[in-house]
Design an enzyme around this catalytic site. Sequence first.
Site, PDB file in Angstrom:
ATOM      1  N   HIS A 184       0.854  -1.052   0.011  1.00 32.63           N
ATOM      2  CA  HIS A 184       0.024   0.189   0.090  1.00 32.63           C
ATOM      3  C   HIS A 184       0.804   1.440   0.048  1.00 32.63           C
ATOM      4  CE1 HIS A 184      -2.403   3.172   1.330  1.00 32.63           C
ATOM      5  NE2 HIS A 184      -3.699   2.649   1.279  1.00 32.63           N
ATOM      6  N   ASP A 185       1.948   1.252   0.938  1.00 36.20           N
ATOM      7  CA  ASP A 185       2.791   2.490   1.088  1.00 36.20           C
ATOM      8  C   ASP A 185       4.120   2.339   0.416  1.00 36.20           C
ATOM      9  OD1 ASP A 185       0.560   3.695   2.416  1.00 36.20           O
ATOM     10  OD2 ASP A 185       1.608   3.678   4.197  1.00 36.20           O
ATOM     11  N   THR A 186       4.218   1.046  -0.393  1.00 33.00           N
ATOM     12  CA  THR A 186       5.540   0.831  -1.022  1.00 33.00           C
ATOM     13  C   THR A 186       4.977   0.618  -2.601  1.00 33.00           C
ATOM     14  OG1 THR A 186       5.279  -1.401  -0.089  1.00 33.00           O
ATOM     15  CG2 THR A 186       6.602   0.131   1.070  1.00 33.00           C
TER      16      THR A 186
END
Length: 375
Positions: A184-186
């Site tokens: 999600h954040d990578t």
Amino acid sequence: MYALPTILLLSAVLQVAVQAQFVPPSEGPLVASTNYVGASNGSLPKTQLVPGKAFNRIINIWLENTDFLSAVSSVAFNELASQGILLDQYCAVTHPSEPNYIGAIGGDFFGLSDDNLYHIPPNISTVVDLLEAKNISWASYQENMPYDGFEGFNFSSKNYVNTSAPDYVFYWVFVTPNMVNDGHDTSVDYAGQWLDFWLVPLLSNPNFNDDQTLVVLAFDENESYTENNCVLTLLLGDAVPQNLRGTTDSTYFTHYSLLSTVEANWGLGSLGRGDTNKTLSNVFSFVADATGYTNTDVSSNSMLTNATGTIPGPLNPVLYVPFTAPNTAAVGAGGGPVFIGPGLDTSFTADVAPPPVNLTAQNKTVPWLGPRTSS
């Protein structure tokens, strides 16, 4: 061993692709993360095994917000695909993330089109009700949740990838893997490295994966809202027939297929919602063959499930309608009756419900919107 430990890997909201070097969250795939907030990953006590027709245990692993072509280009996913079945016409049911999680458990996302906290009434049935009716155990494993049954809207956890960065804030109820490990954040490559670290060793562990274990690895939704909402999904585990490993199945499936496949495997009842919509709930093919279920021939190009905010429901403030009873006349893939929650008014169906109301225009919110709390 549990008859059905279901690993629900849930996180939330907007995709921010960041090129980050993979950092293991713990000393090994069987070791608790060193940045845990508190004791978590509880499960039900061991119970007697309830055998299924195609598998005795199913493990659902969800990653985040990735287009099919991005995922299929990843080395890690290609290597995993050689061990199982690639589903190249498997689609999410809507946008954004949270309604897909609700749909996969409850057979409907009830008009939801955001990632806010909602309280769904306890008599609105889920797959848990169907499992418990047949004494089939279930479990949820949640990385970095502060404790079992946590009901807060968010909490923070130290960023073990970048110690100088702010704490991570997690949303919703189930968060596993966390928001860096699920991509999600990578990025999808980061998620692939996490899978190499965590899942690949477990696939070789007979305590996790035996000849009756099915592992479903999927993404909650794609990233491009303008494209058809199909996501890469793999069927892994030794329950997958040997002759089907390394193959591709182009049958049209959705998140509702998770429900219908479980129902067919154990001869369960149904929820009378999307799990009984034969267009949207084809059973995974090797399970359909084992259970004698006949799938429906559907092209994913004719089924667009990328719309958001356009479906009336009790969780839609612009097109609000109350919760209605399921279709009690429906017959699902398991052949059993539709589950009716305690105290549910079965006469209040979609046919008699009032037309949708725009609560937003009236400066109101839906009754089920929860408070934004933190801890």
